[in-house]
Design a protein around this motif. Structure first.
Motif, PDB file in Angstrom:
ATOM      1  N   MET A 177       4.439   5.657   4.564  1.00  0.00           N
ATOM      2  CA  MET A 177       3.452   6.318   4.109  1.00  0.00           C
ATOM      3  C   MET A 177       3.485   6.008   2.535  1.00  0.00           C
ATOM      4  O   MET A 177       2.218   5.819   1.816  1.00  0.00           O
ATOM      5  N   ASN A 178       4.603   5.803   2.000  1.00  0.00           N
ATOM      6  CA  ASN A 178       4.612   5.436   0.555  1.00  0.00           C
ATOM      7  C   ASN A 178       4.054   4.198   0.272  1.00  0.00           C
ATOM      8  O   ASN A 178       3.323   3.951  -0.677  1.00  0.00           O
ATOM      9  N   ALA A 179       4.234   3.143   1.041  1.00  0.00           N
ATOM     10  CA  ALA A 179       3.371   1.714   1.180  1.00  0.00           C
ATOM     11  C   ALA A 179       1.779   1.902   1.106  1.00  0.00           C
ATOM     12  O   ALA A 179       1.290   1.467   0.439  1.00  0.00           O
ATOM     13  N   ALA A 180       1.506   2.809   1.890  1.00  0.00           N
ATOM     14  CA  ALA A 180      -0.092   3.085   2.046  1.00  0.00           C
ATOM     15  C   ALA A 180      -0.671   3.533   0.975  1.00  0.00           C
ATOM     16  O   ALA A 180      -1.622   3.198   0.134  1.00  0.00           O
ATOM     17  N   ALA A 181       0.096   4.563   0.315  1.00  0.00           N
ATOM     18  CA  ALA A 181      -0.231   5.364  -0.968  1.00  0.00           C
ATOM     19  C   ALA A 181      -0.235   4.162  -2.272  1.00  0.00           C
ATOM     20  O   ALA A 181      -1.353   4.007  -2.945  1.00  0.00           O
ATOM     21  N   ALA A 182       0.674   3.353  -2.186  1.00  0.00           N
ATOM     22  CA  ALA A 182       0.974   2.378  -3.340  1.00  0.00           C
ATOM     23  C   ALA A 182      -0.330   1.205  -3.161  1.00  0.00           C
ATOM     24  O   ALA A 182      -0.942   0.994  -4.191  1.00  0.00           O
ATOM     25  N   ALA A 183      -0.552   0.997  -1.776  1.00  0.00           N
ATOM     26  CA  ALA A 183      -1.690   0.130  -1.451  1.00  0.00           C
ATOM     27  C   ALA A 183      -2.970   0.745  -1.992  1.00  0.00           C
ATOM     28  O   ALA A 183      -3.911   0.001  -2.627  1.00  0.00           O
ATOM     29  N   PHE A 184      -3.249   1.884  -1.714  1.00  0.00           N
ATOM     30  CA  PHE A 184      -4.262   2.652  -1.937  1.00  0.00           C
ATOM     31  C   PHE A 184      -4.701   2.572  -3.459  1.00  0.00           C
ATOM     32  O   PHE A 184      -5.813   2.237  -4.018  1.00  0.00           O
ATOM     33  N   LYS A 185      -3.534   3.130  -4.331  1.00  0.00           N
ATOM     34  CA  LYS A 185      -3.783   3.077  -5.756  1.00  0.00           C
ATOM     35  C   LYS A 185      -3.767   1.859  -6.299  1.00  0.00           C
ATOM     36  O   LYS A 185      -4.735   1.759  -7.231  1.00  0.00           O
ATOM     37  N   MET A 186      -3.372   1.054  -5.848  1.00  0.00           N
ATOM     38  CA  MET A 186      -3.349  -0.438  -6.388  1.00  0.00           C
ATOM     39  C   MET A 186      -4.717  -0.940  -6.105  1.00  0.00           C
ATOM     40  O   MET A 186      -5.236  -1.388  -7.108  1.00  0.00           O
ATOM     41  N   GLN A 187      -5.404  -0.869  -4.965  1.00  0.00           N
ATOM     42  CA  GLN A 187      -6.639  -1.258  -4.767  1.00  0.00           C
ATOM     43  C   GLN A 187      -7.746  -0.529  -5.609  1.00  0.00           C
ATOM     44  O   GLN A 187      -8.809  -1.227  -6.200  1.00  0.00           O
ATOM     45  N   LEU A 188      -7.325   0.658  -5.767  1.00  0.00           N
ATOM     46  CA  LEU A 188      -8.223   1.475  -6.406  1.00  0.00           C
ATOM     47  C   LEU A 188      -8.309   0.792  -8.020  1.00  0.00           C
ATOM     48  O   LEU A 188      -9.406   0.633  -8.434  1.00  0.00           O
TER      49      LEU A 188
ATOM     50  N   ALA B 180       6.920 -10.615   6.396  1.00  0.00           N
ATOM     51  CA  ALA B 180       8.261 -10.342   6.541  1.00  0.00           C
ATOM     52  C   ALA B 180       8.684  -8.926   6.257  1.00  0.00           C
ATOM     53  O   ALA B 180       9.802  -8.541   6.439  1.00  0.00           O
ATOM     54  N   ALA B 181       7.689  -8.147   5.695  1.00  0.00           N
ATOM     55  CA  ALA B 181       7.914  -6.712   5.184  1.00  0.00           C
ATOM     56  C   ALA B 181       8.136  -5.972   6.397  1.00  0.00           C
ATOM     57  O   ALA B 181       7.463  -6.336   7.426  1.00  0.00           O
ATOM     58  N   PRO B 182       8.872  -4.763   6.323  1.00  0.00           N
ATOM     59  CA  PRO B 182       9.168  -3.918   7.440  1.00  0.00           C
ATOM     60  C   PRO B 182       7.865  -3.048   7.604  1.00  0.00           C
ATOM     61  O   PRO B 182       7.780  -2.616   8.766  1.00  0.00           O
ATOM     62  N   VAL B 183       6.940  -3.066   6.411  1.00  0.00           N
ATOM     63  CA  VAL B 183       5.795  -2.088   6.654  1.00  0.00           C
ATOM     64  C   VAL B 183       4.753  -2.837   7.481  1.00  0.00           C
ATOM     65  O   VAL B 183       4.566  -4.073   7.209  1.00  0.00           O
ATOM     66  N   GLY B 184       4.029  -2.413   8.362  1.00  0.00           N
ATOM     67  CA  GLY B 184       2.859  -2.976   9.097  1.00  0.00           C
ATOM     68  C   GLY B 184       1.829  -3.444   8.274  1.00  0.00           C
ATOM     69  O   GLY B 184       1.513  -2.659   7.169  1.00  0.00           O
ATOM     70  N   TYR B 185       1.500  -4.498   8.214  1.00  0.00           N
ATOM     71  CA  TYR B 185       0.350  -5.335   7.241  1.00  0.00           C
ATOM     72  C   TYR B 185      -1.073  -4.421   7.688  1.00  0.00           C
ATOM     73  O   TYR B 185      -1.724  -4.138   6.535  1.00  0.00           O
ATOM     74  N   GLY B 186      -1.167  -3.999   8.899  1.00  0.00           N
ATOM     75  CA  GLY B 186      -2.462  -3.252   9.112  1.00  0.00           C
ATOM     76  C   GLY B 186      -2.611  -2.033   8.187  1.00  0.00           C
ATOM     77  O   GLY B 186      -3.805  -1.726   7.765  1.00  0.00           O
ATOM     78  N   LEU B 187      -1.330  -1.337   8.253  1.00  0.00           N
ATOM     79  CA  LEU B 187      -1.503   0.004   7.327  1.00  0.00           C
ATOM     80  C   LEU B 187      -1.818  -0.269   5.932  1.00  0.00           C
ATOM     81  O   LEU B 187      -2.504   0.334   5.315  1.00  0.00           O
ATOM     82  N   VAL B 188      -1.364  -1.517   5.320  1.00  0.00           N
ATOM     83  CA  VAL B 188      -1.648  -1.655   4.087  1.00  0.00           C
ATOM     84  C   VAL B 188      -3.030  -2.063   3.757  1.00  0.00           C
ATOM     85  O   VAL B 188      -3.478  -1.380   2.874  1.00  0.00           O
ATOM     86  N   VAL B 189      -3.621  -2.805   4.845  1.00  0.00           N
ATOM     87  CA  VAL B 189      -4.949  -3.141   4.604  1.00  0.00           C
ATOM     88  C   VAL B 189      -6.071  -2.176   4.904  1.00  0.00           C
ATOM     89  O   VAL B 189      -6.800  -1.820   3.939  1.00  0.00           O
TER      90      VAL B 189
END
Lengths: 261, 255
Positions: free
Chosen positions: B1-12, B86-95
């Motif tokens: 979930m941390n990864a998703a939050a970071a991706a969200f903030k970064m994209q914003l 290669a990362a352990p977090v699913g790419y789908g979640l990040v996108v």
């Protein structure tokens, strides 16, 4: 003059090959044409809710014509793209003006606009129940494509200076054309100052001429409007000429041609 | 979930600084005028909500398609796709998180549309069911995020996919009934439209503004949620499959 034409011809060949490389025939037909056809259909369908058959046919012709203007207007962002590729410093040190290069570079868009708009017309005409002098369509569309190309080159002269606004400018100008150019409603519904603005932009006169040709066949009025469309295109072409000159010379003088954003 | 939050903030942050992102939003202004000039010319003030809603949904859907596509495309061009694979977090979640950020931001077209309509045609609108409107709009935004990703995942496959991705724009808007309700389209097109979450969303949003009573509310909300969830599921599955495929074929970095 012959040198400028030779440069423009070679640049046009490069532009053509570039478009060829962007698409396969499958991605062009089933991707791009499907999208463009759906766009025309989307606005044409407005007549199902408001305006009835009159609006269906009016918006159909208007939106087909708008497709013929869209490809040549794309000269703006595409020329900015060229700057990103680093072509400009070479052109600036070359002894000739940049205009024949960029003028030729995107000339294929005139053909592309004409062909795509005609194809969409052929696909949709039976569904919307179009009946009229369809054989005059290419003449009107060609005038619109040429008119829009003049403005496209002017957008190129701006976009090349301000790379990052190229796409935004293109979108704003294109949507302005379809808003006030008589695509979905006649330009006469807008205030006078909007109508005068439309007079100075491509699409408006070309579309008036095209509608007349399709409805009643050739007439002085129709060809007069197509002539005005070409005149508008030439006007923007001349402004673009000045724009390119200012950009190249300004950039050469202060050394910012490849750096300034 | 941390990864998703970071991706969200970064994209914003990224979107706020990218002029191309604002392209879709700015194009809303002339689009509002297109729809208003039509209903004004044919003297149909009863279609006010159609003219307001169409540019809003068009901007939100285009944002999801364009930014969603460019997220994946840029990751590939910049060589980040290998790191994601290669990362352990699913790419789908990040996108998803990144697309959600821009779709959320695209809700700004709501005040922009209202302001344009007010400034050009002096429109003042009264909303019958504000809560239903907000819920329907947010659920539609979520469904737009989930479904839009289907098309971004395709951009990993080939360069031509970008063209196909853009082909999803207007067919969806047409079948989604964003201006002309599905009920007015030809009979054969309606079942297809009912499979597009946008058709449920746009009908419900219009009703929440104009109808004294919104009928079958739970079912209609459920339709948006279910179709949005299906879109989301398909998109996540596609991202996994496509990433697996390009890893297997060794084409992960190919243009």
């Amino acid at each position: 003059m012959t040198a400028a034409l030779r440069i423009a011809r070679n640049a046009a060949l490069v532009g053509y090959l570039d478009v060829r490389a962007q698409y396969t025939w499958k991605s062009w037909l089933f991707g791009w044409i499907v999208r463009a056809t759906a766009q025309v259909l989307f606005f044409t369908a407005m007549g199902l809710l408001v305006g009835g058959r009159d609006l269906v046919l009016f918006a159909f012709v208007g939106n087909v014509a708008a497709r013929a203007a869209q490809a040549p207007l794309g000269t703006g962002p595409d020329t900015a793209w060229e700057r990103g590729l680093g072509t400009l410093p070479l052109l600036v040190v070359a002894p000739r003006s940049m205009l024949p290069v960029f003028g030729g570079r995107s000339a294929f868009y005139i053909v592309q606009g004409l062909v795509e708009a005609s194809l969409i017309f052929v696909i949709l005409a039976p569904f919307v129940g179009f009946s009229g002098n369809w054989w005059w369509l290419p003449v009107g569309l060609l005038a619109i494509s040429l008119g829009a190309y003049g403005l496209g080159l002017f957008l190129a002269a701006i976009a090349i200076r301000r790379l990052r606004i190229g796409n935004i400018l293109f979108n704003l100008v294109f949507y302005t054309l379809i808003t006030i150019g008589g695509v979905n409603v006649a330009t006469s519904v807008f205030p006078t100052w909007v109508q005068r603005t439309a007079d100075l932009l491509p699409l408006h006169h070309g579309l008036l001429g095209l509608r007349e040709l399709l409805a009643t066949g050739p007439s002085r009025g129709a060809f007069g409007q197509l002539g005005l469309e070409l005149l508008v295109g030439v006007g923007w072409f001349l402004i673009a000429l000045v724009g390119f000159r200012l950009f190249a010379e300004g950039g050469r003088r202060d050394g910012t041609i490849d750096l300034e954003e | 979930m941390n990864a998703a939050a970071a991706a969200f903030k970064m994209q914003l942050r990224l979107a706020l600084r990218t002029p191309n992102y604002w392209m879709v939003q700015i194009s809303t202004i002339p689009q509002v005028i297109i729809f208003f000039s039509v209903i004004e010319a044919f003297d149909r003030p009863d279609l006010l909500i159609n003219a307001l809603l169409a540019p809003i949904l068009m901007a939100m859907w285009s944002t999801a398609l364009w930014t969603g596509g460019s997220v994946v495309r840029d990751d590939r061009w910049m060589g980040r796709l290998e790191l994601h694979a290669a990362a352990p977090v699913g790419y789908g979640l990040v996108v998803t998180a990144r697309v959600a950020a821009v779709v959320m931001l695209s809700l700004l077209v709501v005040p922009l549309t209202l302001a344009t309509a007010w400034a050009t045609y002096g429109i003042d609108i009264r909303i019958a069911h504000p809560v239903v409107l907000v819920v329907a709009l947010l659920l539609t935004a979520a469904a737009i995020t989930g479904t839009g990703m289907i098309f971004s995942s395709m951009t990993i496959l080939s360069r031509a996919a970008t063209t196909f991705q853009s082909s999803a724009s207007y067919p969806f808007l047409l079948l989604g009934g964003v201006f002309v309700p599905l009920a007015l389209l030809p009979v054969w097109a309606r079942p297809f439209g009912r499979l597009v979450f946008l058709s449920w969303g746009s009908d419900l949003i219009r009703d929440s503004v104009t109808q004294p009573v919104v009928t079958a509310l739970p079912w209609r909300l459920a339709a948006i949620v279910v179709l949005g969830a299906v879109g989301f599921g398909v998109a996540q599955w596609l991202v996994r499959v496509v990433l697996y495929r390009v890893r297997a074929t060794g084409e992960i970095a190919a243009p």
